[in-house]
Design an enzyme around this catalytic site. Structure first.
Site, PDB file in Angstrom:
ATOM      1  N   GLY A 169       0.830  -1.183   0.000  1.00 50.15           N
ATOM      2  CA  GLY A 169       0.000   0.000   0.000  1.00 50.15           C
ATOM      3  C   GLY A 169       0.868   1.238   0.000  1.00 50.15           C
ATOM      4  N   SER A 171       2.613   4.849   1.156  1.00 45.37           N
ATOM      5  CA  SER A 171       3.186   5.273   2.428  1.00 45.37           C
ATOM      6  C   SER A 171       2.110   5.882   3.310  1.00 45.37           C
ATOM      7  CB  SER A 171       4.297   6.297   2.175  1.00 45.37           C
ATOM      8  OG  SER A 171       4.879   6.715   3.379  1.00 45.37           O
ATOM      9  N   GLY A 172       2.077   5.440   4.582  1.00 43.15           N
ATOM     10  CA  GLY A 172       1.087   5.945   5.519  1.00 43.15           C
ATOM     11  C   GLY A 172      -0.239   5.217   5.494  1.00 43.15           C
ATOM     12  N   GLY A 174      -0.806   2.286   6.689  1.00 51.40           N
ATOM     13  CA  GLY A 174      -0.986   1.466   7.887  1.00 51.40           C
ATOM     14  C   GLY A 174      -0.459   0.058   7.769  1.00 51.40           C
ATOM     15  N   LYS A 175       0.522  -0.165   6.892  1.00 52.81           N
ATOM     16  CA  LYS A 175       1.061  -1.511   6.724  1.00 52.81           C
ATOM     17  C   LYS A 175       1.711  -2.021   8.007  1.00 52.81           C
ATOM     18  CE  LYS A 175       3.672  -0.302   3.254  1.00 52.81           C
ATOM     19  NZ  LYS A 175       3.209   1.092   3.098  1.00 52.81           N
ATOM     20  N   SER A 176       2.589  -1.204   8.594  1.00 51.47           N
ATOM     21  CA  SER A 176       3.295  -1.646   9.799  1.00 51.47           C
ATOM     22  C   SER A 176       2.336  -1.827  10.969  1.00 51.47           C
ATOM     23  CB  SER A 176       4.381  -0.635  10.165  1.00 51.47           C
ATOM     24  OG  SER A 176       5.369  -0.570   9.147  1.00 51.47           O
ATOM     25  N   ARG A 259     -18.228  -5.834  -3.692  1.00 54.05           N
ATOM     26  CA  ARG A 259     -18.824  -6.424  -2.488  1.00 54.05           C
ATOM     27  C   ARG A 259     -18.857  -7.941  -2.591  1.00 54.05           C
ATOM     28  NH1 ARG A 259     -24.278  -3.778  -0.615  1.00 54.05           N
ATOM     29  NH2 ARG A 259     -23.692  -5.031   1.200  1.00 54.05           N
TER      30      ARG A 259
END
Length: 325
Positions: A169, A171-172, A174-176, A259
């Site tokens: 994804g 940067s930023g 929320g991967k980590s 969906r």
């Protein structure tokens, strides 16, 4: 229907030096150098090994000179039965054939005059204590690894429920943070930020962390964390096969998100098609929990069960029943 792509630059080694081969494999292959290292700059151009029995008999047609040459009991016994002058001539012909190096198996030693000939030709000679066939098999596996195509892709690789999940994804996104949530649920981390992928035997892609950042994860606002020290050694893995890619999409347009998707989407990594899923990242969503559920659902799909396809069949059956009523 979304279109997925994964940009990555593939590196395909075409050769390695004899010196690199020796330094990487001296302990696993139980090798030591006999004589000087003059031939360490020579190139190994094929990921295989060869026993030069026919060449020592004087037959060089189709001789695999680009491969490491391995001498075992059979070759040494044959040379010992020859006239000493002829044996020297045949061995010199082998050394002059532009081969990468020689390995003598079973901890056997070459006669001193043969070692002198190899030194004159600038050829490195190694001795291994391994049985000849075991050395051949082990060296071939390690050469396959050294010559395998590789690539580096930005993201995190985690072992979730026995599956290698690559979280990607911007940067930023929320991967980590997702990885930390998965670690709390019993997952194991392989790599954070950058993952080194390698194609193994043309059948699977395996990922591992760079040596510099192994066992480390960076979390914004906190800094670098040692996962093994915080969560225990069971929370880290050296390498893992790539089974599924999760692409985090921050602040998505939910109207554009599928969906009920009955089809499987894939992306190509090192020539292998890898399943990929798109997971929207919205404030308040448990992304780690969603990734774990995605891993379990992917397991079901590999066993032939597709919940979306089952729902589709139920819906079609209900519509057919209503039309016939």
């Amino acid at each position: 229907m979304p279109e997925f792509s994964l940009q990555h630059k593939v590196k395909r080694p075409t050769s390695i030096t004899v010196g690199d081969f020796f330094e990487r494999n001296r302990d696993p292959l139980k090798m030591k150098l006999l004589g000087p290292d003059a031939g360490f700059v020579r190139k190994i151009n094929e990921p295989s090994v060869n026993r030069p029995g026919l060449a020592l008999s004087g037959f060089f047609t189709y001789f695999a000179y680009k491969r490491i040459q391995v001498i075992g009991n059979s070759e040494l016994s044959y040379l010992n039965q020859l006239d000493p002058e002829l044996a020297e001539t045949r061995f010199r012909q082998l050394c002059l054939a532009d081969i990468p190096c020689l390995v003598v198996a079973r901890e056997k030693r070459l006669p001193s005059n043969f070692l002198d000939i190899a030194n004159e030709c600038g050829l490195a000679v190694f001795q291994s204590s391994m049985v000849t066939m075991k050395f051949l098999n082990a060296a071939t596996i390690r050469l396959d690894w050294a010559f395998a195509p590789t690539t580096v892709i930005h993201g995190c690789l985690v072992d979730v429920q026995g599956l290698g999940i690559f979280i990607q994804g911007p940067s930023g996104s929320g991967k980590s943070e997702a990885v930390l949530g998965l670690l709390e649920r019993g997952a194991s981390m392989v790599a954070d930020d950058a993952v080194h992928f390698r194609l193994i035997e043309e059948r699977e892609v395996q990922g591992r962390a760079p040596d510099l950042t192994r066992n480390m994860i960076e979390v914004r606002g906190i800094g670098l964390l040692n996962v093994a020290a915080i969560f225990g050694v069971g929370a880290v893995r050296l390498s893992k096969r790539l089974d599924l890619i999760i692409k985090l999409v921050p602040n998505p347009d939910l109207a554009e998100v599928e969906r009920f998707d009955t089809t499987s989407h894939t992306v190509t990594v090192l020539g292998i098609d890898i399943p990929i899923l798109q997971v929207p990242v919205i404030v308040g969503r448990d992304v780690a929990g969603l990734i774990e559920i995605a891993a379990l659902n992917h397991k079901l799909r590999t066993f032939g069960y597709n919940s979306a396809a089952e729902f589709d069949q139920r819906l079609l059956k209900k519509m057919a029943d209503e039309q016939s009523a």
